[in-house]
Design a protein around this motif. Structure first.
Motif, PDB file in Angstrom:
ATOM      1  N   UNK A   1      -1.668  37.251  14.280  1.00  0.00           N
ATOM      2  CA  UNK A   1      -2.403  38.499  14.060  1.00  0.00           C
ATOM      3  C   UNK A   1      -2.993  38.556  12.655  1.00  0.00           C
ATOM      4  N   UNK A   2      -2.240  38.074  11.663  1.00  0.00           N
ATOM      5  CA  UNK A   2      -2.756  38.066  10.291  1.00  0.00           C
ATOM      6  C   UNK A   2      -3.944  37.123  10.161  1.00  0.00           C
ATOM      7  N   UNK A   3      -3.890  35.991  10.826  1.00  0.00           N
ATOM      8  CA  UNK A   3      -5.022  35.055  10.794  1.00  0.00           C
ATOM      9  C   UNK A   3      -6.251  35.664  11.463  1.00  0.00           C
ATOM     10  N   UNK A   4      -6.027  36.447  12.531  1.00  0.00           N
ATOM     11  CA  UNK A   4      -7.156  37.112  13.192  1.00  0.00           C
ATOM     12  C   UNK A   4      -7.798  38.146  12.269  1.00  0.00           C
ATOM     13  N   UNK A   5      -6.982  38.898  11.515  1.00  0.00           N
ATOM     14  CA  UNK A   5      -7.538  39.872  10.573  1.00  0.00           C
ATOM     15  C   UNK A   5      -8.290  39.178   9.440  1.00  0.00           C
TER      16      UNK A   5
ATOM     17  N   UNK B   1      -9.041  31.751  -4.958  1.00  0.00           N
ATOM     18  CA  UNK B   1      -8.672  31.783  -3.542  1.00  0.00           C
ATOM     19  C   UNK B   1      -9.825  32.374  -2.745  1.00  0.00           C
ATOM     20  N   UNK B   2     -10.429  31.614  -1.830  1.00  0.00           N
ATOM     21  CA  UNK B   2     -11.548  32.162  -1.044  1.00  0.00           C
ATOM     22  C   UNK B   2     -11.102  33.354  -0.208  1.00  0.00           C
ATOM     23  N   UNK B   3     -11.959  34.359  -0.134  1.00  0.00           N
ATOM     24  CA  UNK B   3     -11.652  35.527   0.681  1.00  0.00           C
ATOM     25  C   UNK B   3     -11.609  35.132   2.153  1.00  0.00           C
ATOM     26  N   UNK B   4     -10.717  35.776   2.890  1.00  0.00           N
ATOM     27  CA  UNK B   4     -10.553  35.459   4.298  1.00  0.00           C
ATOM     28  C   UNK B   4      -9.616  34.301   4.560  1.00  0.00           C
ATOM     29  N   UNK B   5      -8.815  33.900   3.560  1.00  0.00           N
ATOM     30  CA  UNK B   5      -7.890  32.776   3.718  1.00  0.00           C
ATOM     31  C   UNK B   5      -6.493  33.206   3.293  1.00  0.00           C
ATOM     32  N   UNK B   6      -5.512  32.400   3.682  1.00  0.00           N
ATOM     33  CA  UNK B   6      -4.109  32.652   3.349  1.00  0.00           C
ATOM     34  C   UNK B   6      -3.519  31.411   2.710  1.00  0.00           C
ATOM     35  N   UNK B   7      -2.453  31.614   1.947  1.00  0.00           N
ATOM     36  CA  UNK B   7      -1.789  30.526   1.234  1.00  0.00           C
ATOM     37  C   UNK B   7      -0.290  30.658   1.458  1.00  0.00           C
ATOM     38  N   UNK B   8       0.323  29.594   1.987  1.00  0.00           N
ATOM     39  CA  UNK B   8       1.764  29.549   2.239  1.00  0.00           C
ATOM     40  C   UNK B   8       2.414  28.655   1.191  1.00  0.00           C
ATOM     41  N   UNK B   9       3.383  29.200   0.460  1.00  0.00           N
ATOM     42  CA  UNK B   9       4.058  28.472  -0.615  1.00  0.00           C
ATOM     43  C   UNK B   9       5.529  28.350  -0.243  1.00  0.00           C
TER      44      UNK B   9
ATOM     45  N   UNK C   1       8.066  22.156 -20.887  1.00  0.00           N
ATOM     46  CA  UNK C   1       9.009  21.321 -20.171  1.00  0.00           C
ATOM     47  C   UNK C   1       8.723  21.372 -18.677  1.00  0.00           C
ATOM     48  N   UNK C   2       8.701  20.209 -18.065  1.00  0.00           N
ATOM     49  CA  UNK C   2       8.436  20.125 -16.631  1.00  0.00           C
ATOM     50  C   UNK C   2       9.660  20.640 -15.890  1.00  0.00           C
ATOM     51  N   UNK C   3       9.484  21.714 -15.145  1.00  0.00           N
ATOM     52  CA  UNK C   3      10.598  22.335 -14.435  1.00  0.00           C
ATOM     53  C   UNK C   3      10.574  22.065 -12.940  1.00  0.00           C
ATOM     54  N   UNK C   4       9.560  21.384 -12.464  1.00  0.00           N
ATOM     55  CA  UNK C   4       9.517  21.070 -11.046  1.00  0.00           C
ATOM     56  C   UNK C   4       8.244  20.342 -10.681  1.00  0.00           C
ATOM     57  N   UNK C   5       8.188  19.903  -9.439  1.00  0.00           N
ATOM     58  CA  UNK C   5       7.027  19.201  -8.900  1.00  0.00           C
ATOM     59  C   UNK C   5       6.345  20.072  -7.856  1.00  0.00           C
ATOM     60  N   UNK C   6       5.049  19.909  -7.729  1.00  0.00           N
ATOM     61  CA  UNK C   6       4.258  20.656  -6.758  1.00  0.00           C
ATOM     62  C   UNK C   6       3.518  19.678  -5.856  1.00  0.00           C
ATOM     63  N   UNK C   7       3.647  19.889  -4.562  1.00  0.00           N
ATOM     64  CA  UNK C   7       2.981  19.044  -3.574  1.00  0.00           C
ATOM     65  C   UNK C   7       1.938  19.869  -2.831  1.00  0.00           C
ATOM     66  N   UNK C   8       0.743  19.332  -2.725  1.00  0.00           N
ATOM     67  CA  UNK C   8      -0.356  19.993  -2.020  1.00  0.00           C
ATOM     68  C   UNK C   8      -0.495  19.340  -0.649  1.00  0.00           C
ATOM     69  N   UNK C   9      -0.268  20.112   0.401  1.00  0.00           N
ATOM     70  CA  UNK C   9      -0.379  19.597   1.765  1.00  0.00           C
ATOM     71  C   UNK C   9      -1.738  19.929   2.381  1.00  0.00           C
ATOM     72  N   UNK C  10      -2.163  21.173   2.296  1.00  0.00           N
ATOM     73  CA  UNK C  10      -3.491  21.566   2.776  1.00  0.00           C
ATOM     74  C   UNK C  10      -4.089  22.565   1.795  1.00  0.00           C
ATOM     75  N   UNK C  11      -5.419  22.608   1.764  1.00  0.00           N
ATOM     76  CA  UNK C  11      -6.145  23.513   0.882  1.00  0.00           C
ATOM     77  C   UNK C  11      -7.038  24.425   1.715  1.00  0.00           C
ATOM     78  N   UNK C  12      -7.199  25.687   1.314  1.00  0.00           N
ATOM     79  CA  UNK C  12      -8.043  26.600   2.089  1.00  0.00           C
ATOM     80  C   UNK C  12      -9.481  26.111   2.171  1.00  0.00           C
TER      81      UNK C  12
ATOM     82  N   UNK D   1      -1.531  28.729   8.647  1.00  0.00           N
ATOM     83  CA  UNK D   1      -1.922  29.090   7.278  1.00  0.00           C
ATOM     84  C   UNK D   1      -3.070  28.197   6.834  1.00  0.00           C
ATOM     85  N   UNK D   2      -3.939  28.733   5.988  1.00  0.00           N
ATOM     86  CA  UNK D   2      -5.101  27.969   5.523  1.00  0.00           C
ATOM     87  C   UNK D   2      -4.738  26.975   4.429  1.00  0.00           C
ATOM     88  N   UNK D   3      -3.778  27.309   3.591  1.00  0.00           N
ATOM     89  CA  UNK D   3      -3.339  26.411   2.527  1.00  0.00           C
ATOM     90  C   UNK D   3      -1.830  26.367   2.471  1.00  0.00           C
TER      91      UNK D   3
END
Length: 389
Positions: free
Chosen positions: A250-254, A59-67, A320-331, A287-289
């Motif tokens: 405010x978090x994005x500004x920090x 995870x690049x520093x200075x970025x955020x990730x929303x899951x 065992x596959x327990x779920x699917x993951x979708x990528x919408x944006x990346x940092x 959010x960045x990601x």
């Protein structure tokens, strides 16, 4: 006319002074340059998630990730625990919003499982002797990375991403960093709360900004926000949409003011706040990601084909596959426009499974092969023939 010998350097007062040795840059624990563009990155605690972030291997520093996560499962919470545990082991400062200190006891402990040597690897003396020009054929090409020399002259390679065990708890001796909690709700009481109560979002941002301003430049901070806007943690004034959007602003500004010190990981219950609503869309924009977890029902879990050996059957049950993951944006990647092969590979169908020793394992989704049901079909046909007269 004065003469002097040749090949003799004329000494000057400035040149006679011994140059002071330059101090080498001391590496920050848990931070390494990205192989993509050399920006500093840190690990999320989950190796498969690090490999998914557009070639940065972290995870690049200075970025955020929303899951975001659907349903009532807590796979996103597992990612948060690994993220916080990795920060504490590396000596980072972890700031948790919305939970009490009891959450510290839920962090996974370091894994002590020793890796068994591969069966395919043979000792050097037992390898088949072939021509030297063919010895490296078929082997993956690796680039030699210079390792830093430790104080005793030996090469030191610090661990970037640790392995954790969900069945263990993080020992006090393994914690090198500090963790602080900022509950979003006050303890229940019979007295009514005053109307001028400060929002937990504003108090958290104020405390985080002061700690960032007073900390050393080499100190890494991690922000953990589990289940934002969840009714179990945010009620009353703290659940208003305007307060949440101001908090993310405010978090994005920090994050932009401290691009080499701060990262953030936020989870959101998508069952209560679908992606079609305007509030969720604004949260994704700030959010960045953005990642989306879609757990599968227990009766539709895809398992790999069974194997004969016990070790293989144990590993297959964990895969065992327990779920699917979708990528919408990346940092960083989508902010610059995207469009490379890394994004195309990341946006393919991804699946995840929860393993005891490896945590949440993310890999490309593929349906299991069709098993040979020839004996069952033959028995069914024999039963039909016995009925016919």
């Amino acid at each position: 006319m004065s003469f002097r010998k040749r090949n003799v350097v004329v000494s000057t007062p400035a040149a006679s002074q011994a140059a002071a040795p330059k101090a080498e840059n001391v590496p920050i624990p848990g931070v390494r340059p990205s192989p993509h563009d050399s920006r500093p990155t840190t690990s999320t605690g989950t190796a498969s998630l690090d490999n998914l972030l557009a070639g940065h291997a972290g995870l690049p520093l200075g970025t955020s990730l929303l899951i975001g996560e659907h349903g009532t499962t807590d796979f996103a919470g597992v990612l948060l625990r690994y993220y916080a545990a990795e920060g504490l082991v590396q000596g980072h400062q972890v700031h948790v919003l919305g939970l009490y200190e009891g959450w510290r006891a839920e962090l996974p402990g370091l894994s002590t499982d020793a890796k068994s040597p591969s069966k395919s690897e043979a000792p050097a003396g037992e390898k088949m002797k072939i021509a030297w020009r063919y010895e490296t054929m078929g082997a993956p090409r690796t680039r030699d990375v210079p390792q830093r020399q430790g104080p005793d002259g030996t090469a030191s390679a610090p661990t970037f991403c640790h392995s954790f065990d969900l069945t263990k708890r993080l020992a006090h001796g393994d914690i090198k960093g500090q963790i602080s909690f900022h509950p979003s709700m006050s303890s229940p009481s019979l007295t009514a709360l005053p109307k001028d109560t400060v929002s937990p979002f504003k108090a958290f941002i104020r405390d985080l900004a002061s700690k960032l301003a007073n900390s050393q430049p080499a100190t890494i901070h991690r922000v953990v926000v589990p289940g934002i806007l969840s009714p179990t943690g945010y009620t009353g004034p703290s659940s208003r949409p305007e307060d949440v959007l101001q908090f993310l602003h405010a978090l994005r500004a920090l994050l932009r003011q401290h691009p080499a010190q701060l990262t953030a990981l936020i989870t959101l219950p998508l069952t209560l706040f679908p992606r079609s609503t305007g509030l969720t869309r604004w949260m994704e924009i700030l959010s960045d990601g953005v990642l989306e977890l879609v757990p599968l029902q227990s009766n539709s879990v895809h398992a790999p084909p069974p194997s004969s050996s016990k070790s293989d059957s144990k590993s297959s049950s964990e895969e065992q596959v327990q779920g699917l993951l979708k990528v919408h944006t990346l940092p960083v990647f989508d902010e610059k426009g995207g469009g490379s092969s890394e994004a195309h590979a990341a946006r393919e169908d991804q699946s995840f499974s929860l393993s005891r020793s490896r945590g949440l394992v993310i890999k490309p989704f593929s349906l299991p092969p069709v098993l040979d049901d020839e004996p069952e079909r033959k028995s069914a046909e024999a039963g039909k023939r016995s009925i016919e007269f």
